[in-house]
Design a protein around this motif. Structure first.
Motif, mmCIF file in Angstrom:
data_model
loop_
_atom_site.group_PDB
_atom_site.id
_atom_site.type_symbol
_atom_site.label_atom_id
_atom_site.label_comp_id
_atom_site.label_asym_id
_atom_site.label_seq_id
_atom_site.Cartn_x
_atom_site.Cartn_y
_atom_site.Cartn_z
ATOM 1 N N VAL A 23 -120.079 -33.578 -7.918
ATOM 2 C CA VAL A 23 -118.644 -33.326 -7.790
ATOM 3 C C VAL A 23 -117.850 -34.621 -7.938
ATOM 4 O O VAL A 23 -116.774 -34.647 -8.560
ATOM 5 C CB VAL A 23 -118.333 -32.652 -6.440
ATOM 6 N N GLY A 24 -118.372 -35.722 -7.380
ATOM 7 C CA GLY A 24 -117.695 -37.014 -7.513
ATOM 8 C C GLY A 24 -117.565 -37.445 -8.970
ATOM 9 O O GLY A 24 -116.489 -37.877 -9.413
ATOM 10 N N PHE A 25 -118.649 -37.323 -9.732
ATOM 11 C CA PHE A 25 -118.584 -37.673 -11.160
ATOM 12 C C PHE A 25 -117.709 -36.680 -11.926
ATOM 13 O O PHE A 25 -117.006 -37.071 -12.871
ATOM 14 C CB PHE A 25 -119.984 -37.714 -11.758
ATOM 15 N N HIS A 26 -117.759 -35.412 -11.533
ATOM 16 C CA HIS A 26 -116.919 -34.409 -12.195
ATOM 17 C C HIS A 26 -115.441 -34.747 -12.017
ATOM 18 O O HIS A 26 -114.641 -34.651 -12.981
ATOM 19 C CB HIS A 26 -117.226 -33.018 -11.625
ATOM 20 N N LYS A 27 -115.048 -35.141 -10.831
ATOM 21 C CA LYS A 27 -113.656 -35.527 -10.595
ATOM 22 C C LYS A 27 -113.289 -36.778 -11.400
ATOM 23 O O LYS A 27 -112.167 -36.875 -11.922
ATOM 24 C CB LYS A 27 -113.441 -35.773 -9.098
ATOM 25 N N ALA A 28 -114.230 -37.725 -11.489
ATOM 26 C CA ALA A 28 -113.960 -38.954 -12.249
ATOM 27 C C ALA A 28 -113.773 -38.648 -13.731
ATOM 28 O O ALA A 28 -112.841 -39.166 -14.374
ATOM 29 C CB ALA A 28 -115.099 -39.950 -12.045
ATOM 30 N N PHE A 29 -114.638 -37.813 -14.291
ATOM 31 C CA PHE A 29 -114.510 -37.459 -15.709
ATOM 32 C C PHE A 29 -113.262 -36.617 -15.957
ATOM 33 O O PHE A 29 -112.623 -36.741 -17.016
ATOM 34 C CB PHE A 29 -115.758 -36.709 -16.167
#
Length: 336
Positions: free
Chosen positions: A18-24
């Protein structure tokens, strides 16, 4: 029981994704696109492999020590060759364990990164497998992976295939094609990584022992296992597996080039590069490992006194040769 054990790992996997999804999403990628969620899985692999770097360093040291002590291991095996009585087997085991202890070698050290990655692999499998139920509300949200995000992840597609789809449970052709392509790439990278290790980073002496033969069998057996088990795994898990293999292959290439195993073809190539640059290659040694030099051979670095030459005191020559040379007596000549 298994739910209780894997829940913290599932929560960790979901949080990283989820953290990487928000960053992308922040940089402009669509939130409901399969590429965004696939890149989130790639980010999960990167985080895990960075955390495992200290263990990877220990794995490299353990593998090198195992290769360096192979001559000593072969001596022990030769000593008890053909002896199958319990007493001989017991002594062989004791001498082997003593060798491990004396040289500080852990025969299981090379397995630690793989063993520690396995729980995260199964945790990711459970997270992706539970996305449909989480999206329908049949399963509770997993940390920051809310029902809304689960719906996005479940509805997102990569080349027309959902990340939670497998070869066996999918009806569309796209999912089957993507699954088979990932399985082929996963098998090829695994084979290449193992072959690179055996052909470039193993000395010739290490290739003749039973351990090397087992690794050779595994090298050809693993792609077959992937073809059998791969159709049961979701596409997201196959992406995780493929990226992990690519990381391992690149990491191993770097280690083989910069820190090759002693006596291997990679070490000879490193020595040639260092000679061309005017550098000296440092040899790796293992504490507690007996020297290959015969004790009866003279040491070239140790000064040896010339025979038959005595000093006034007869002491200095004795220091080099290990014998005391009697001093000459200054007696006056008799007159005739």
């Amino acid at each position: 029981m298994i739910d209780t054990i894997l829940f913290p790992l599932e929560w960790f996997v979901a949080t990283i994704m989820v953290g990487f999804h928000k960053a992308f999403t922040f940089v402009g990628l669509p939130s409901d696109n399969g590429v965004t969620w696939a890149l989130s899985i790639v980010g999960l692999v990167i985080v895990l492999r960075i955390l495992l770097i200290p263990l990877f360093v220990k794995q490299i040291k353990s593998s090198r020590r195992l290769q360096l002590i192979q001559p000593e291991m072969q001596k022990i095996q030769k000593k008890y060759k053909g002896k199958k009585d319990p007493e001989s087997r017991q002594k062989m085991t004791e001498e082997t364990m003593e060798l491990y202890k004396r040289t500080g070698t852990n025969p299981f050290g090379s397995c630690l990164p793989i063993l520690l990655q396995s729980p995260f692999f199964f945790a990711l499998f459970r997270v992706l497998h539970g996305l449909p139920k989480m999206a329908d509300g049949e399963k509770e949200a997993l940390g920051p992976l809310t029902r809304n995000l689960a719906e996005q992840a479940e509805s997102s597609t990569l080349f027309g295939a959902q990340l939670s789809s497998t070869f066996l449970n999918s009806d569309g052709l796209s999912a089957k094609i993507v699954t088979m392509v990932l399985i082929v790439l996963m098998s090829a990278t695994t084979f290449t990584t193992q072959r690179q290790l055996m052909t470039k980073n193993m000395p010739q002496a290490a290739l003749d022992n039973p351990m090397a033969k087992q690794q050779k069998y595994i090298m050809y057996l693993m792609p077959l296992i992937f073809f059998i088990t791969g159709p049961n795994f979701p596409i997201g898990v196959l992406i995780y597996w493929l990226v992990t293999n690519l990381w391992s292959m690149g990491q191993q290439f770097y280690v083989i080039r910069r820190m090759p195993a002693p006596g291997s073809a990679a070490e000879k190539a490193l020595e040639e590069r260092n000679r061309a640059k005017g550098k000296e290659t440092k040899k790796l040694t293992v504490p507690g490992l007996s020297s290959s030099k015969d004790d009866d051979e003279p040491d070239d670095d140790k000064p040896v006194a010339a025979p038959g030459r005595a000093t006034a005191s007869g002491v200095e020559a004795g220091k080099g040769s290990g014998q005391r040379v009697q001093p000459k007596r200054n007696t006056p000549k008799r007159k005739r």
